[in-house]
Design an enzyme around this catalytic site. Structure first.
Site, PDB file in Angstrom:
ATOM      1  N   ASN A   8      16.682 -20.603  -6.471  1.00 28.68           N
ATOM      2  CA  ASN A   8      15.382 -19.961  -6.334  1.00 28.68           C
ATOM      3  C   ASN A   8      14.451 -20.661  -7.323  1.00 28.68           C
ATOM      4  O   ASN A   8      14.535 -20.418  -8.522  1.00 28.68           O
ATOM      5  CB  ASN A   8      15.505 -18.464  -6.652  1.00 28.68           C
ATOM      6  CG  ASN A   8      14.148 -17.767  -6.696  1.00 28.68           C
ATOM      7  OD1 ASN A   8      13.128 -18.346  -6.313  1.00 28.68           O
ATOM      8  ND2 ASN A   8      14.136 -16.534  -7.177  1.00 28.68           N
ATOM      9  N   HIS A  95      13.121  -9.600  -4.393  1.00 30.47           N
ATOM     10  CA  HIS A  95      13.427 -10.099  -5.740  1.00 30.47           C
ATOM     11  C   HIS A  95      12.801  -9.149  -6.762  1.00 30.47           C
ATOM     12  O   HIS A  95      11.712  -8.623  -6.545  1.00 30.47           O
ATOM     13  CB  HIS A  95      12.887 -11.526  -5.921  1.00 30.47           C
ATOM     14  CG  HIS A  95      13.420 -12.169  -7.164  1.00 30.47           C
ATOM     15  ND1 HIS A  95      12.916 -11.885  -8.411  1.00 30.47           N
ATOM     16  CD2 HIS A  95      14.445 -13.035  -7.346  1.00 30.47           C
ATOM     17  CE1 HIS A  95      13.624 -12.564  -9.315  1.00 30.47           C
ATOM     18  NE2 HIS A  95      14.556 -13.265  -8.694  1.00 30.47           N
ATOM     19  N   SER A 210      20.732 -15.724 -15.077  1.00 27.49           N
ATOM     20  CA  SER A 210      21.200 -16.661 -16.116  1.00 27.49           C
ATOM     21  C   SER A 210      22.536 -17.302 -15.773  1.00 27.49           C
ATOM     22  O   SER A 210      23.341 -17.596 -16.665  1.00 27.49           O
ATOM     23  CB  SER A 210      21.252 -15.984 -17.489  1.00 27.49           C
ATOM     24  OG  SER A 210      19.953 -15.550 -17.880  1.00 27.49           O
TER      25      SER A 210
HETATM   26  P1  13P Z   1      17.649 -17.261 -13.765  1.00 28.19           P
HETATM   27  O1  13P Z   1      18.833 -18.004 -13.211  1.00 28.19           O
HETATM   28  O2  13P Z   1      16.560 -18.177 -14.261  1.00 28.19           O
HETATM   29  O3  13P Z   1      18.036 -16.197 -14.744  1.00 28.19           O
HETATM   30  O4  13P Z   1      16.983 -16.495 -12.514  1.00 28.19           O
HETATM   31  C1  13P Z   1      17.804 -15.749 -11.680  1.00 28.19           C
HETATM   32  C2  13P Z   1      17.009 -15.329 -10.514  1.00 28.19           C
HETATM   33  O5  13P Z   1      16.115 -14.501 -10.629  1.00 28.19           O
HETATM   34  C3  13P Z   1      17.318 -15.943  -9.215  1.00 28.19           C
HETATM   35  O6  13P Z   1      16.646 -15.302  -8.190  1.00 28.19           O
END
Ligand code: 13P
Length: 248
Positions: A8, A95, A210
């Site tokens: 994403n 999201h 993360s």
């Molecule tokens: P991060 O991997 O940057 O924490 O984002 C996760 C996310 O929101 C994917 O949709």
């Protein structure tokens, strides 16, 4: 079922940066067939560019949002048929950033999932609790409520959705849910899917928050974690490919 690793990109990218990033990913893959299905969910203005960059490759195209409406006077919105024009296979709906900043409700998210499915696009339905909700012991209730709205709307098509468990406190914070914490919630979601569809095992339940090259393998080793929805690490080709390799 092959795992699914979806990037994403959120609101990141430029024509030049996208081309360099995707070319590096494709070079890194070479002629090998990855052990995971791969997708990149990119900002809408770049769908045409990405369609051409990933054409004929192992990478599928995805969008980050879709309108619940089919067409008409909805300024700024992008319809599922428009996404289809660019061969989008996936679209993220619900999201947490959209629930939080755009005030998207469970009902709206469910309508978006339905609109995507009506055009043959797989919605990646995001669910997840905030830190306050986790601390209050509401994690299960929150994710079940969010998923229930979608199951209610898409009914017999439930086995065609992808679910992404993204604890809000783990997104972009460097704080990952432990494999055990994530698995616990994934098992709850799988049980909920089992009550709604005959083939709950066919639904990918992705973890997001993360996830990176270092922690992906232990998360993906959990029985109910069928892939990842990757934010920051999907903007770095080596990291993204490492996560894909971890899914083997
Ligand atoms: P991060 O991997 O940057 O924490 O984002 C996760 C996310 O929101 C994917 O949709």
């Amino acid at each position: 079922m092959k795992p699914l690793i979806a990037g994403n990109w959120k609101m990141n990218g430029s024509l030049a940066a996208n081309e360099a990033l995707v070319k590096a990913m494709l070079d890194g893959l070479g002629s090998q067939t990855p052990g995971a299905d791969m997708a990149l969910c990119v900002p809408a203005p770049y769908l045409a560019q990405l369609q051409s960059l990933v054409s004929g490759s192992a990478i599928s195209l995805g969008a980050q949002d879709v309108s619940a409406h089919e067409q008409g006077a909805f300024t700024g919105e992008v319809s599922a048929t428009m996404l289809k024009d660019f061969a989008c296979r996936y679209v993220i709906v619900g999201h947490s950033e959209r629930r939080q900043y755009q005030g998207e409700t469970d009902l709206l998210v469910a309508d978006k999932a339905k609109a995507a499915l009506a055009q043959g696009i797989t919605p990646i339905v995001c669910v997840g609790e905030t830190l306050a909700e986790r601390d209050a012991g509401q994690t299960e209730a929150v994710v079940k409520r969010q998923l229930a709205a979608v199951i209610h709307a898409v009914a017999h098509c439930t086995s065609e959705i992808v679910v992404a468990y993204e604890p809000v406190w783990a997104i972009g914070t460097g704080k990952t849910a432990s494999p055990e914490q994530a698995q616990q919630v994934h098992a709850v979601l799988r049980a909920q899917l089992a009550a709604a569809t005959q083939h709950p095992e066919r639904v990918h339940i992705l973890y997001g928050g993360s996830m990176n090259a270092a922690n992906a393998a232990s998360l993906l080793a959990q029985p109910d974690i069928d892939g990842g929805l990757i934010g920051g690490a999907s903007l770095k080709s080596a990291d993204f490919l490492q996560i894909v390799a971890s899914a083997l």
